[in-house]
Design a protein around this motif. Sequence first.
Motif, PDB file in Angstrom:
ATOM      1  N   SER A 194      -3.767   3.629  -2.347  1.00 15.62           N
ATOM      2  CA  SER A 194      -3.296   2.830  -3.481  1.00 15.62           C
ATOM      3  C   SER A 194      -2.903   1.480  -2.911  1.00 15.62           C
ATOM      4  O   SER A 194      -1.923   1.371  -2.168  1.00 15.62           O
ATOM      5  CB  SER A 194      -2.101   3.499  -4.166  1.00 15.62           C
ATOM      6  N   TRP A 216       0.837  -1.189   0.000  1.00 19.97           N
ATOM      7  CA  TRP A 216       0.000   0.000   0.000  1.00 19.97           C
ATOM      8  C   TRP A 216       0.879   1.247   0.000  1.00 19.97           C
ATOM      9  O   TRP A 216       1.963   1.273   0.570  1.00 19.97           O
ATOM     10  CB  TRP A 216      -0.966  -0.001   1.180  1.00 19.97           C
ATOM     11  N   TYR A 251      -2.061  -2.667  -3.601  1.00 19.87           N
ATOM     12  CA  TYR A 251      -1.478  -3.484  -4.660  1.00 19.87           C
ATOM     13  C   TYR A 251      -1.409  -4.948  -4.235  1.00 19.87           C
ATOM     14  O   TYR A 251      -0.974  -5.268  -3.123  1.00 19.87           O
ATOM     15  CB  TYR A 251      -0.059  -3.022  -4.976  1.00 19.87           C
ATOM     16  N   LYS A 253      -2.638  -2.835  -8.912  1.00 25.20           N
ATOM     17  CA  LYS A 253      -3.742  -2.251  -8.152  1.00 25.20           C
ATOM     18  C   LYS A 253      -4.916  -3.216  -8.109  1.00 25.20           C
ATOM     19  O   LYS A 253      -5.217  -3.899  -9.076  1.00 25.20           O
ATOM     20  CB  LYS A 253      -4.173  -0.917  -8.756  1.00 25.20           C
TER      21      LYS A 253
END
Length: 632
Positions: A100, A37, A102, A107
Amino acid sequence: MTTTNNSMGSLEPIDIEKDAGSDYAHLTNTTIRSFGWRNITVTVKDRQTKMPKNILCDVDGIVKAGEILALMGPSGSGKTTLLNVLAHREATPNATVKQSLYLNGTKTSLRDFRKISSYVEQEDALVGSLTVRETLYFAAQLSLPSSVTKSERIARINSLIAAFGLQNQSETLIGTPIRKGVSGGQKRRVSVASQLITSPNILFLDEPTSGLDSAASFEVMSFVRNIAKKHKLLVIASIHQPSTATFELFDKLLLLSHGKVAYSGPIADVKEYFGGLGFQVPLYTNPAEYIIQLVNTDFSRDQEKATGQLEHIQSSWANSDNAARNIQEIEMEASDTLLDAKLEDHGSANSFLIPFTLIHRSFIKSYRDVVAYGIRIAMYMGLAIMMGTVWLRLDTEQKNIQAFTNAIFFGGAFMSFMAVAYIPAFLEDRQIFIKERLNGLYGPTAFIISNFIIGLPYLFIIAVLFSIIAYWLSNFRPDAEGFWIWVMWLFLDLVAAESLVVLLSNLVPIFVIALAATAFANGLWMSVGGFMVQPETLNVFWRYVFHYMDYQGYVFRGMMVNEFGKRTYSCGTDCHCMYPSELEAQCRIDGKAILATYGFNTGDISKYVGYMLLITLGYRLLGWLVMFLRKH
């Protein structure tokens, strides 16, 4: 919209004695190597200054398959908020979230997370009247797709029971306030195991050691660590001041203070890193306790010094090579193949069958847990005996007409009022629903349907048992037709009253407030139902706003028609009839004359029943709407 958790694999049958839990594995080919993140920021409006306030500010981190990450920090540092953001849950009410996230450097979305993750709440929201094995069985029924066979489900349950060391407790109840069950540490293990039933890749734990002593905390985290290492799970747990032994079970630490990162890296490097900043961990001191005190400014005598020290620690981390290395590590995990192409959808639990599963579970709870209906039955029986002996064998003379009327009002109104006893059991069921809804198992429709259906037979039993005692002792209309019509009205009364409890307990899910609101509502219905003040003379506001939606009023009307519609009463020795009727010459009173004084018509019974059903349906639909609109 109802959502369900998806299975990411199945378990093969195992030899528990040979290798407990060795087949906790995934059918899917999806491999989650890492979860990272970047720049997580959560902002709310400060209540006092009305200015934006950051709960979290630019938080970065990464955890890899087989690792356990500890989220730590003082109270109010943002641990639970961060955990919710990472799990794709609501961070905090009315917050603005920048994030964000991941998976394998790509993502991700909420849909992806529903396939590969599970979340264990801080509170053990378990059905106390189920055994350990039954708890896992219902978790499997609610979450696993129909493609997973019965034998595979049993094997998966056996694997988890063995893996978490619960073989000797498998047939033991979780425990209720009245019946002792498993220990606190074992209960936490059951909570974790029930979330592992779908073989998730990522497991979120909110304060998994909360309320446990150091030995039980170590025990719980040891089992989690073993599962994570053996089967490459990614585990992220918020935790508050673990013991040294428990702290060392974690692989990584993300330390927060005032929403900012103070450290994010291996547990093994904690002492060296803080020592390099000039904060050497003393010998024989719990490092977890030391570093939390280091970044906690709440109780410092010198706030200016403490704040300066904290800012130094936070800025040192933000500018450190370790922080830059975390970011590089996230970027290096980027996959050449899109994650969405690799995730496989193995189906979900049959949404049509979920209400039946919930009914089955609630049925077991209802007959094992006396709090659910047992205590209520005892209360109603006590009320029936009291009512029957107070209005004992009333003669059919005009002097007892008011007593009969009072008994009818009392029986209906107080049976309804005593539905408040259902509030604790419903709030417990609601808490379990919230946990399972957040984990994507089912929505409010399945819950409301199952909750309504499971209550019907018990409410009918209560109506019959109460009537057997109170109806005959009080000498109401002595025939089978009169008895069963009375039972019908009492049953409709209880169903409507319980539906009102469901609505108000959803609106204000706090026991004391729900109790007060339900008591107030019942007091209102008693006042405007037509007994205290006849409908024709009732104040216009109360009559047209509340009287016609008062279910107790229709119960009172129905019971009055049942008693007086087919019965006559003696006018006494002086033959002076209080209610003029066609039978006055015979020195008797036709019960219909009594009904006429209230404006009740014997031909309106089916209409009254229809109104009762509509009111009950309205309460249930409103209760469903409240649950649908609330996401927690």
